[in-house]
Write a protein that holds these residues in place. Structure first.
Motif, PDB file in Angstrom:
ATOM      1  N   TYR A 193       0.830  -1.199   0.000  1.00  0.00           N
ATOM      2  CA  TYR A 193       0.000   0.000   0.000  1.00  0.00           C
ATOM      3  C   TYR A 193       0.873   1.261   0.000  1.00  0.00           C
ATOM      4  O   TYR A 193       0.660   2.183  -0.788  1.00  0.00           O
ATOM      5  CB  TYR A 193      -0.916  -0.023   1.238  1.00  0.00           C
ATOM      6  N   VAL A 194       1.873   1.293   0.872  1.00  0.00           N
ATOM      7  CA  VAL A 194       2.743   2.460   0.974  1.00  0.00           C
ATOM      8  C   VAL A 194       3.599   2.594  -0.284  1.00  0.00           C
ATOM      9  O   VAL A 194       3.788   3.696  -0.801  1.00  0.00           O
ATOM     10  CB  VAL A 194       3.626   2.381   2.241  1.00  0.00           C
ATOM     11  N   MET A 195       4.107   1.502  -0.794  1.00  0.00           N
ATOM     12  CA  MET A 195       4.941   1.535  -2.006  1.00  0.00           C
ATOM     13  C   MET A 195       4.177   2.122  -3.191  1.00  0.00           C
ATOM     14  O   MET A 195       4.737   2.881  -3.980  1.00  0.00           O
ATOM     15  CB  MET A 195       5.444   0.134  -2.364  1.00  0.00           C
ATOM     16  N   LYS A 196       2.888   1.772  -3.321  1.00  0.00           N
ATOM     17  CA  LYS A 196       2.080   2.306  -4.425  1.00  0.00           C
ATOM     18  C   LYS A 196       1.974   3.821  -4.339  1.00  0.00           C
ATOM     19  O   LYS A 196       1.884   4.497  -5.356  1.00  0.00           O
ATOM     20  CB  LYS A 196       0.672   1.711  -4.402  1.00  0.00           C
ATOM     21  N   ARG A 197       1.965   4.336  -3.129  1.00  0.00           N
ATOM     22  CA  ARG A 197       1.774   5.760  -2.961  1.00  0.00           C
ATOM     23  C   ARG A 197       3.073   6.546  -2.980  1.00  0.00           C
ATOM     24  O   ARG A 197       3.109   7.690  -3.424  1.00  0.00           O
ATOM     25  CB  ARG A 197       1.017   6.040  -1.665  1.00  0.00           C
ATOM     26  N   ILE A 198       4.150   5.966  -2.485  1.00  0.00           N
ATOM     27  CA  ILE A 198       5.415   6.688  -2.375  1.00  0.00           C
ATOM     28  C   ILE A 198       6.366   6.332  -3.504  1.00  0.00           C
ATOM     29  O   ILE A 198       7.036   7.203  -4.047  1.00  0.00           O
ATOM     30  CB  ILE A 198       6.058   6.437  -0.994  1.00  0.00           C
ATOM     31  N   GLY A 199       6.438   5.049  -3.857  1.00  0.00           N
ATOM     32  CA  GLY A 199       7.260   4.631  -4.986  1.00  0.00           C
ATOM     33  C   GLY A 199       8.720   4.387  -4.669  1.00  0.00           C
ATOM     34  O   GLY A 199       9.408   3.728  -5.426  1.00  0.00           O
ATOM     35  N   ASN A 200       9.208   4.892  -3.585  1.00  0.00           N
ATOM     36  CA  ASN A 200      10.599   4.729  -3.199  1.00  0.00           C
ATOM     37  C   ASN A 200      10.668   3.699  -2.069  1.00  0.00           C
ATOM     38  O   ASN A 200      10.097   3.919  -1.003  1.00  0.00           O
ATOM     39  CB  ASN A 200      11.147   6.094  -2.747  1.00  0.00           C
ATOM     40  N   GLN A 201      11.366   2.601  -2.280  1.00  0.00           N
ATOM     41  CA  GLN A 201      11.418   1.493  -1.318  1.00  0.00           C
ATOM     42  C   GLN A 201      11.909   1.954   0.058  1.00  0.00           C
ATOM     43  O   GLN A 201      11.291   1.633   1.074  1.00  0.00           O
ATOM     44  CB  GLN A 201      12.330   0.367  -1.849  1.00  0.00           C
ATOM     45  N   GLN A 202      12.994   2.695   0.099  1.00  0.00           N
ATOM     46  CA  GLN A 202      13.556   3.111   1.379  1.00  0.00           C
ATOM     47  C   GLN A 202      12.605   4.036   2.136  1.00  0.00           C
ATOM     48  O   GLN A 202      12.369   3.855   3.331  1.00  0.00           O
ATOM     49  CB  GLN A 202      14.903   3.802   1.179  1.00  0.00           C
ATOM     50  N   ASP A 203      12.032   5.020   1.434  1.00  0.00           N
ATOM     51  CA  ASP A 203      11.087   5.926   2.081  1.00  0.00           C
ATOM     52  C   ASP A 203       9.826   5.186   2.519  1.00  0.00           C
ATOM     53  O   ASP A 203       9.283   5.454   3.586  1.00  0.00           O
ATOM     54  CB  ASP A 203      10.720   7.079   1.151  1.00  0.00           C
ATOM     55  N   ALA A 204       9.366   4.247   1.692  1.00  0.00           N
ATOM     56  CA  ALA A 204       8.177   3.461   2.046  1.00  0.00           C
ATOM     57  C   ALA A 204       8.437   2.653   3.314  1.00  0.00           C
ATOM     58  O   ALA A 204       7.579   2.585   4.205  1.00  0.00           O
ATOM     59  CB  ALA A 204       7.787   2.536   0.898  1.00  0.00           C
ATOM     60  N   GLU A 205       9.608   2.056   3.408  1.00  0.00           N
ATOM     61  CA  GLU A 205       9.941   1.282   4.610  1.00  0.00           C
ATOM     62  C   GLU A 205      10.056   2.181   5.831  1.00  0.00           C
ATOM     63  O   GLU A 205       9.656   1.800   6.929  1.00  0.00           O
ATOM     64  CB  GLU A 205      11.227   0.487   4.386  1.00  0.00           C
ATOM     65  N   ASP A 206      10.581   3.394   5.643  1.00  0.00           N
ATOM     66  CA  ASP A 206      10.663   4.350   6.752  1.00  0.00           C
ATOM     67  C   ASP A 206       9.264   4.742   7.234  1.00  0.00           C
ATOM     68  O   ASP A 206       9.001   4.781   8.439  1.00  0.00           O
ATOM     69  CB  ASP A 206      11.421   5.615   6.329  1.00  0.00           C
ATOM     70  N   VAL A 207       8.373   5.036   6.288  1.00  0.00           N
ATOM     71  CA  VAL A 207       6.994   5.395   6.648  1.00  0.00           C
ATOM     72  C   VAL A 207       6.318   4.220   7.355  1.00  0.00           C
ATOM     73  O   VAL A 207       5.637   4.397   8.367  1.00  0.00           O
ATOM     74  CB  VAL A 207       6.186   5.830   5.397  1.00  0.00           C
ATOM     75  N   LEU A 208       6.530   3.024   6.840  1.00  0.00           N
ATOM     76  CA  LEU A 208       5.914   1.844   7.444  1.00  0.00           C
ATOM     77  C   LEU A 208       6.471   1.594   8.845  1.00  0.00           C
ATOM     78  O   LEU A 208       5.719   1.270   9.773  1.00  0.00           O
ATOM     79  CB  LEU A 208       6.120   0.624   6.545  1.00  0.00           C
ATOM     80  N   SER A 209       7.768   1.765   9.021  1.00  0.00           N
ATOM     81  CA  SER A 209       8.369   1.598  10.350  1.00  0.00           C
ATOM     82  C   SER A 209       7.787   2.609  11.328  1.00  0.00           C
ATOM     83  O   SER A 209       7.446   2.262  12.467  1.00  0.00           O
ATOM     84  CB  SER A 209       9.881   1.776  10.279  1.00  0.00           C
ATOM     85  N   ASP A 210       7.668   3.844  10.873  1.00  0.00           N
ATOM     86  CA  ASP A 210       7.087   4.890  11.706  1.00  0.00           C
ATOM     87  C   ASP A 210       5.641   4.536  12.071  1.00  0.00           C
ATOM     88  O   ASP A 210       5.210   4.723  13.211  1.00  0.00           O
ATOM     89  CB  ASP A 210       7.145   6.224  10.953  1.00  0.00           C
ATOM     90  N   THR A 211       4.910   3.997  11.109  1.00  0.00           N
ATOM     91  CA  THR A 211       3.512   3.620  11.338  1.00  0.00           C
ATOM     92  C   THR A 211       3.410   2.523  12.382  1.00  0.00           C
ATOM     93  O   THR A 211       2.618   2.616  13.329  1.00  0.00           O
ATOM     94  CB  THR A 211       2.866   3.149  10.018  1.00  0.00           C
ATOM     95  N   PHE A 212       4.204   1.473  12.211  1.00  0.00           N
ATOM     96  CA  PHE A 212       4.132   0.365  13.164  1.00  0.00           C
ATOM     97  C   PHE A 212       4.657   0.768  14.543  1.00  0.00           C
ATOM     98  O   PHE A 212       4.164   0.273  15.558  1.00  0.00           O
ATOM     99  CB  PHE A 212       4.848  -0.877  12.628  1.00  0.00           C
ATOM    100  N   LEU A 213       5.604   1.680  14.595  1.00  0.00           N
ATOM    101  CA  LEU A 213       6.073   2.177  15.887  1.00  0.00           C
ATOM    102  C   LEU A 213       4.942   2.927  16.590  1.00  0.00           C
ATOM    103  O   LEU A 213       4.697   2.742  17.782  1.00  0.00           O
ATOM    104  CB  LEU A 213       7.285   3.090  15.700  1.00  0.00           C
ATOM    105  N   TYR A 214       4.230   3.761  15.828  1.00  0.00           N
ATOM    106  CA  TYR A 214       3.079   4.464  16.383  1.00  0.00           C
ATOM    107  C   TYR A 214       2.039   3.454  16.877  1.00  0.00           C
ATOM    108  O   TYR A 214       1.505   3.580  17.984  1.00  0.00           O
ATOM    109  CB  TYR A 214       2.457   5.396  15.340  1.00  0.00           C
ATOM    110  N   CYS A 215       1.732   2.453  16.055  1.00  0.00           N
ATOM    111  CA  CYS A 215       0.743   1.445  16.435  1.00  0.00           C
ATOM    112  C   CYS A 215       1.181   0.694  17.693  1.00  0.00           C
ATOM    113  O   CYS A 215       0.360   0.406  18.565  1.00  0.00           O
ATOM    114  CB  CYS A 215       0.504   0.464  15.285  1.00  0.00           C
ATOM    115  N   TYR A 216       2.463   0.395  17.781  1.00  0.00           N
ATOM    116  CA  TYR A 216       2.974  -0.300  18.969  1.00  0.00           C
ATOM    117  C   TYR A 216       2.784   0.576  20.213  1.00  0.00           C
ATOM    118  O   TYR A 216       2.314   0.097  21.247  1.00  0.00           O
ATOM    119  CB  TYR A 216       4.458  -0.638  18.777  1.00  0.00           C
ATOM    120  N   ASP A 217       3.135   1.856  20.086  1.00  0.00           N
ATOM    121  CA  ASP A 217       3.008   2.771  21.220  1.00  0.00           C
ATOM    122  C   ASP A 217       1.554   2.987  21.639  1.00  0.00           C
ATOM    123  O   ASP A 217       1.275   3.281  22.792  1.00  0.00           O
ATOM    124  CB  ASP A 217       3.635   4.129  20.891  1.00  0.00           C
TER     125      ASP A 217
END
Length: 167
Positions: A17-41
């Motif tokens: 989902y994030v890759m489709k919107r951002i297109g850059n693998q590294q940035d998509a993984e950063d956004v996803l990591s940030d998302t899951f960190l938020y969800c964990y918190d």
């Protein structure tokens, strides 16, 4: 609910989902990591009565993706300002004012009765329509609409007292 199961269940779909919107693998993984960190918190705050865990995750994902593009745009604008003679303080003042307004909105939301707060959250954070809000709160659609309207009026009054009213 177990966060590890939540993470493994949703990781790959969320990454696509994030890759489709951002297109850059590294940035998509950063956004996803940030998302899951938020969800964990905030995992203990998740309420399955308001939304499925997938819906909750995608609401957070959409917010993080918007933040990514907003931050990227602001960074590009700041870079452009640094190379021009345009007043640098205007954009920074605007960003500071927006942050102050966000803080005031959060404060205003905390002043609402629980039912009004729930309706505002459903409408503006979960993008529910009147029928969905009514169904999730057990209210009639008309009552949900009226209660939401009163909540918004209370928020507007709060903002007016803080100097952010209609001009």
């Amino acid at each position: 609910m177990d966060f590890e199961r939540f993470y493994t269940t949703h990781y790959h779909d969320a990454l696509r989902y994030v890759m489709k919107r951002i297109g850059n693998q590294q940035d998509a993984e950063d956004v996803l990591s940030d998302t899951f960190l938020y969800c964990y918190d905030h995992f203990s705050d998740y309420n399955p009565n308001l939304a499925s865990e997938r819906t909750w995750l995608y609401v957070v994902l959409k917010s993080r993706i918007r933040n990514y593009f907003r931050d990227r745009r602001i960074t590009e604008e700041l870079d452009a300002l640094e190379t021009s003679d345009v007043g640098k303080s205007g954009l920074l003042e605007e960003a500071a004012e927006l942050q102050e307004l966000r803080n005031l909105l959060a404060e205003a939301l905390l002043t609402l009765p629980e039912k009004q707060k729930k309706l505002v959250i459903l409408r503006y954070f979960y993008d529910c329509n009147t029928a969905e809000m009514a169904e999730r709160t057990g209210m009639s659609p008309g009552n949900a609409r009226t209660t939401l309207s009163r909540a918004l009026a209370t928020i507007e009054k709060y903002l007016n007292t803080k100097g952010y009213g209609k001009e």
